[in-house]
Write a protein that holds these residues in place. Structure first.
Motif, PDB file in Angstrom:
ATOM      1  N   CYS A   1      -0.428  13.307   2.703  1.00 19.57           N
ATOM      2  CA  CYS A   1      -0.377  12.032   1.976  1.00 19.57           C
ATOM      3  C   CYS A   1      -1.732  11.645   1.394  1.00 19.57           C
ATOM      4  O   CYS A   1      -1.806  10.939   0.381  1.00 19.57           O
ATOM      5  CB  CYS A   1       0.133  10.951   2.930  1.00 19.57           C
ATOM      6  SG  CYS A   1       0.515   9.378   2.137  1.00 19.57           S
ATOM      7  N   GLU A   2      -2.804  12.105   2.026  1.00 25.23           N
ATOM      8  CA  GLU A   2      -4.149  11.775   1.555  1.00 25.23           C
ATOM      9  C   GLU A   2      -4.398  12.262   0.132  1.00 25.23           C
ATOM     10  O   GLU A   2      -5.251  11.727  -0.577  1.00 25.23           O
ATOM     11  CB  GLU A   2      -5.190  12.388   2.498  1.00 25.23           C
ATOM     12  CG  GLU A   2      -5.171  11.836   3.912  1.00 25.23           C
ATOM     13  CD  GLU A   2      -5.545  10.366   3.949  1.00 25.23           C
ATOM     14  OE1 GLU A   2      -6.410   9.958   3.138  1.00 25.23           O
ATOM     15  OE2 GLU A   2      -4.965   9.630   4.757  1.00 25.23           O
ATOM     16  N   ASN A   3      -3.654  13.281  -0.282  1.00 28.77           N
ATOM     17  CA  ASN A   3      -3.889  13.878  -1.603  1.00 28.77           C
ATOM     18  C   ASN A   3      -2.907  13.402  -2.666  1.00 28.77           C
ATOM     19  O   ASN A   3      -2.869  13.943  -3.762  1.00 28.77           O
ATOM     20  CB  ASN A   3      -3.823  15.403  -1.488  1.00 28.77           C
ATOM     21  CG  ASN A   3      -4.903  15.952  -0.584  1.00 28.77           C
ATOM     22  OD1 ASN A   3      -6.059  15.547  -0.681  1.00 28.77           O
ATOM     23  ND2 ASN A   3      -4.522  16.853   0.309  1.00 28.77           N
ATOM     24  N   ILE A   4      -2.123  12.391  -2.327  1.00 33.91           N
ATOM     25  CA  ILE A   4      -1.170  11.842  -3.288  1.00 33.91           C
ATOM     26  C   ILE A   4      -1.667  10.471  -3.740  1.00 33.91           C
ATOM     27  O   ILE A   4      -2.030   9.629  -2.910  1.00 33.91           O
ATOM     28  CB  ILE A   4       0.234  11.745  -2.679  1.00 33.91           C
ATOM     29  CG1 ILE A   4       0.728  13.152  -2.316  1.00 33.91           C
ATOM     30  CG2 ILE A   4       1.207  11.083  -3.647  1.00 33.91           C
ATOM     31  CD1 ILE A   4       2.053  13.177  -1.612  1.00 33.91           C
ATOM     32  N   SER A   5      -1.701  10.255  -5.027  1.00 31.13           N
ATOM     33  CA  SER A   5      -2.306   9.020  -5.552  1.00 31.13           C
ATOM     34  C   SER A   5      -1.503   8.450  -6.701  1.00 31.13           C
ATOM     35  O   SER A   5      -0.706   9.140  -7.347  1.00 31.13           O
ATOM     36  CB  SER A   5      -3.737   9.300  -6.035  1.00 31.13           C
ATOM     37  OG  SER A   5      -3.711  10.223  -7.121  1.00 31.13           O
TER      38      SER A   5
ATOM     39  N   PHE B   1       9.124  14.854   2.192  1.00 30.30           N
ATOM     40  CA  PHE B   1       8.771  13.513   2.633  1.00 30.30           C
ATOM     41  C   PHE B   1       8.761  12.578   1.434  1.00 30.30           C
ATOM     42  O   PHE B   1       8.665  13.008   0.293  1.00 30.30           O
ATOM     43  CB  PHE B   1       7.428  13.479   3.367  1.00 30.30           C
ATOM     44  CG  PHE B   1       6.237  13.927   2.547  1.00 30.30           C
ATOM     45  CD1 PHE B   1       5.962  15.274   2.339  1.00 30.30           C
ATOM     46  CD2 PHE B   1       5.369  12.998   1.991  1.00 30.30           C
ATOM     47  CE1 PHE B   1       4.867  15.678   1.598  1.00 30.30           C
ATOM     48  CE2 PHE B   1       4.264  13.390   1.252  1.00 30.30           C
ATOM     49  CZ  PHE B   1       4.017  14.740   1.055  1.00 30.30           C
ATOM     50  N   ASN B   2       8.892  11.306   1.702  1.00 29.85           N
ATOM     51  CA  ASN B   2       8.939  10.284   0.657  1.00 29.85           C
ATOM     52  C   ASN B   2       7.631   9.509   0.620  1.00 29.85           C
ATOM     53  O   ASN B   2       7.026   9.234   1.656  1.00 29.85           O
ATOM     54  CB  ASN B   2      10.100   9.313   0.909  1.00 29.85           C
ATOM     55  CG  ASN B   2      11.442  10.013   0.864  1.00 29.85           C
ATOM     56  OD1 ASN B   2      11.686  10.845  -0.006  1.00 29.85           O
ATOM     57  ND2 ASN B   2      12.324   9.694   1.813  1.00 29.85           N
ATOM     58  N   VAL B   3       7.223   9.150  -0.591  1.00 30.88           N
ATOM     59  CA  VAL B   3       6.007   8.357  -0.789  1.00 30.88           C
ATOM     60  C   VAL B   3       6.366   7.122  -1.604  1.00 30.88           C
ATOM     61  O   VAL B   3       7.010   7.227  -2.648  1.00 30.88           O
ATOM     62  CB  VAL B   3       4.919   9.159  -1.535  1.00 30.88           C
ATOM     63  CG1 VAL B   3       3.644   8.331  -1.638  1.00 30.88           C
ATOM     64  CG2 VAL B   3       4.662  10.484  -0.858  1.00 30.88           C
TER      65      VAL B   3
ATOM     66  N   GLY C   1       0.816  -1.198   0.000  1.00 32.93           N
ATOM     67  CA  GLY C   1       0.000   0.000   0.000  1.00 32.93           C
ATOM     68  C   GLY C   1       0.857   1.258   0.000  1.00 32.93           C
ATOM     69  O   GLY C   1       2.079   1.209   0.099  1.00 32.93           O
ATOM     70  N   LYS C   2       0.199   2.398  -0.097  1.00 36.70           N
ATOM     71  CA  LYS C   2       0.903   3.684  -0.084  1.00 36.70           C
ATOM     72  C   LYS C   2       1.474   3.960   1.298  1.00 36.70           C
ATOM     73  O   LYS C   2       0.818   3.716   2.311  1.00 36.70           O
ATOM     74  CB  LYS C   2      -0.069   4.792  -0.487  1.00 36.70           C
ATOM     75  CG  LYS C   2       0.535   6.188  -0.482  1.00 36.70           C
ATOM     76  CD  LYS C   2      -0.459   7.215  -0.994  1.00 36.70           C
ATOM     77  CE  LYS C   2      -1.672   7.349  -0.101  1.00 36.70           C
ATOM     78  NZ  LYS C   2      -2.564   8.453  -0.520  1.00 36.70           N
TER      79      LYS C   2
END
Length: 212
Positions: free
Chosen positions: A145-149, A197-199, A127-128
């Motif tokens: 993070c909620e807005n990164i997809s 930050f990293n995703v 998962g993310k």
């Protein structure tokens, strides 16, 4: 033409007579002959190959985003009694600097085998996950993070982790486009992180088969 047709008819009649004579000749006896037959035809897995086409990778950016430098690696694995290619595309990374940024990668899955290839499964292996670097508040990162997809499109079909059936198939020698978009959505009143930050989204596994 009529002579030729006549000879064919005679041949058929003679064959029928022969069968009747054979039946009469053995009419005093009775035998039952039973043949139970079955066959299993297995495709040679060495002749089935779907790989990433490393020469066709393209990227496009929106906003101030910076694309990574994706590449394809191919290793050989054992599958049954055959050695086959395992193809991996890596470094689909992006530097997203502000809401509204996005990077889209487009590449091709190529059928290099001798059978039509059917997409039977897509597995999102992780998962993310958003991780703050030193000096950045993790709580603010979690909100941002909620807005990164990540959006995945195979052919004309958008695929998510809940997709259970697939329509994509690749003809022998053909390709199908695969599109991956990493986006940082701009939302009114959204919370922004106070630093970098990293995703990570994890690997995505595509399963193609010679039968649907």
């Amino acid at each position: 033409m009529e002579r030729e047709r006549g000879s064919k008819v005679l041949a058929i009649v003679a064959l029928c007579v022969g069968v009747v004579g054979l039946s009469l000749g053995f009419a005093a006896f009775s035998s039952n002959l039973v043949i139970k037959s079955s066959a299993t035809v297995e495709a040679n897995s060495g002749e089935f190959s779907v790989v990433w086409d490393g020469t066709s990778i393209e990227s496009s950016v929106v906003g101030t985003a910076v694309a990574g430098n994706p590449s394809v690696t191919t290793t050989q694995i054992t599958q049954g009694n055959d050695t086959v290619d395992a193809s991996t595309i890596g470094n689909l990374s992006a530097a997203l600097k502000a809401p509204g940024d996005s990077v889209t990668y487009t590449f091709n899955a190529k059928n290099a085998g001798k059978y039509i290839a059917y997409l039977t499964d897509v597995n999102f292996l992780a998962g993310k996950e958003c991780t703050a670097v030193t000096g950045t508040d993790q709580d603010l990162v979690d909100a941002a993070c909620e807005n990164i997809s990540l959006t995945l499109k195979v052919g004309t079909e958008t695929i998510t982790s809940t997709t259970s059936s697939y329509t994509n198939e690749i003809a022998i020698g053909g390709t199908t486009p695969v599109e991956v978009t990493i986006a940082y959505a701009a939302v009114d009143g959204q919370t922004l992180a106070d630093g970098d930050f990293n995703v990570s989204f994890g690997d995505i596994q595509f399963v193609y088969s010679s039968a649907r």
